[in-house]
Scaffold this active site. Structure first.
Site, short mmCIF file in Angstrom:
data_model
loop_
_atom_site.label_atom_id
_atom_site.label_comp_id
_atom_site.label_asym_id
_atom_site.label_seq_id
_atom_site.Cartn_x
_atom_site.Cartn_y
_atom_site.Cartn_z
CB CYS A 190 12.54 31.13 56.90
SG CYS A 190 10.78 30.70 56.87
CB THR A 213 7.57 30.49 53.15
OG1 THR A 213 7.96 29.66 54.27
CG2 THR A 213 7.98 29.81 51.86
CG HIS A 218 -8.41 38.80 68.36
ND1 HIS A 218 -9.37 38.35 67.49
CD2 HIS A 218 -8.80 40.04 68.74
CE1 HIS A 218 -10.31 39.29 67.34
NE2 HIS A 218 -9.97 40.33 68.09
CG HIS A 229 -9.20 37.56 72.59
ND1 HIS A 229 -9.52 36.70 71.56
CD2 HIS A 229 -9.81 38.73 72.30
CE1 HIS A 229 -10.27 37.33 70.67
NE2 HIS A 229 -10.47 38.56 71.10
C1 RB5 Z 1 15.23 27.86 52.49
O1 RB5 Z 1 15.51 27.54 51.18
C2 RB5 Z 1 13.72 27.79 52.75
O2 RB5 Z 1 13.29 26.49 52.70
C3 RB5 Z 1 13.42 28.41 54.09
O3 RB5 Z 1 13.87 29.72 54.10
C4 RB5 Z 1 11.96 28.53 54.47
O4 RB5 Z 1 11.21 29.13 53.47
C5 RB5 Z 1 11.30 27.36 55.03
O5 RB5 Z 1 10.14 27.42 55.49
#
Ligand code: RB5
Length: 159
Positions: free
Chosen positions: A74, A76, A107, A143
């Site tokens: 996504c 982030t 791990h 682990h």
């Molecule tokens: C989308 O705008 C963004 O919120 C999504 O891709 C992500 O980063 C969420 O964790």
């Protein structure tokens, strides 16, 4: 999949924010001769909710957690990772350097790798994916024990 991963299935999924990164990774996997199944989103033009697309990949891995792998993305990497980890037997890891790419496998026996298309460089991600796919679980007793504890927590949470 790579030699190290054998006949296992590899799934890819992203929202719109990582659609470009997913495309870059597909080219890299093609060059590596690694087969994969792209579960979407199939076009960067529309806003795509990451739980929907990540869920498609996570439910596949949840059904075959020892053999199958997924790469979910996504903006982030965090939302994708949170969403993936809601599925039973999924161990999804947010990877951010060479060390975490290896340790997620050695791990944590992670079966899903998470990346952020807005926060991470595509060249780095391609290298981390190679490491992730080629690194085996260590199998060390400590682990194995800790992963069994996670599975136990999951069973308790479902009761
Ligand atoms: C989308 O705008 C963004 O919120 C999504 O891709 C992500 O980063 C969420 O964790």
């Amino acid at each position: 999949m790579t030699e190290g991963v054998g006949k296992k299935m590899l799934y890819l999924a992203s929202d719109h924010a990582a659609f470009g990164l997913k495309g870059e990774l597909e080219k890299e996997l093609d060059a590596m001769g690694v087969k994969y199944d792209d579960l979407g989103v199939h076009g960067g033009g529309r806003k795509a909710d990451y739980p929907e697309f990540v869920g498609k990949a996570a439910s596949k891995v949840s059904a075959n957690p020892k053999s199958d792998r997924a790469i979910v993305m996504c903006g982030t990497g965090m939302g994708a990772c949170i969403a993936a980890n809601k599925y039973p037997h999924v161990r999804a890891a947010l990877i951010y350097n060479d060390g975490t790419a290896a340790l997620a496998r050695e791990h944590n026996d992670a079966n899903i790798a998470c990346f952020g298309g807005r926060e991470q460089d595509g060249r780095d991600v391609k290298r981390w994916v190679r490491i992730f796919l080629q690194t085996p679980f260590s199998g060390d007793e400590r682990h194995v024990r800790r992963i069994a504890q996670i599975e136990e927590s999951e069973r308790n949470a479902r009761r």
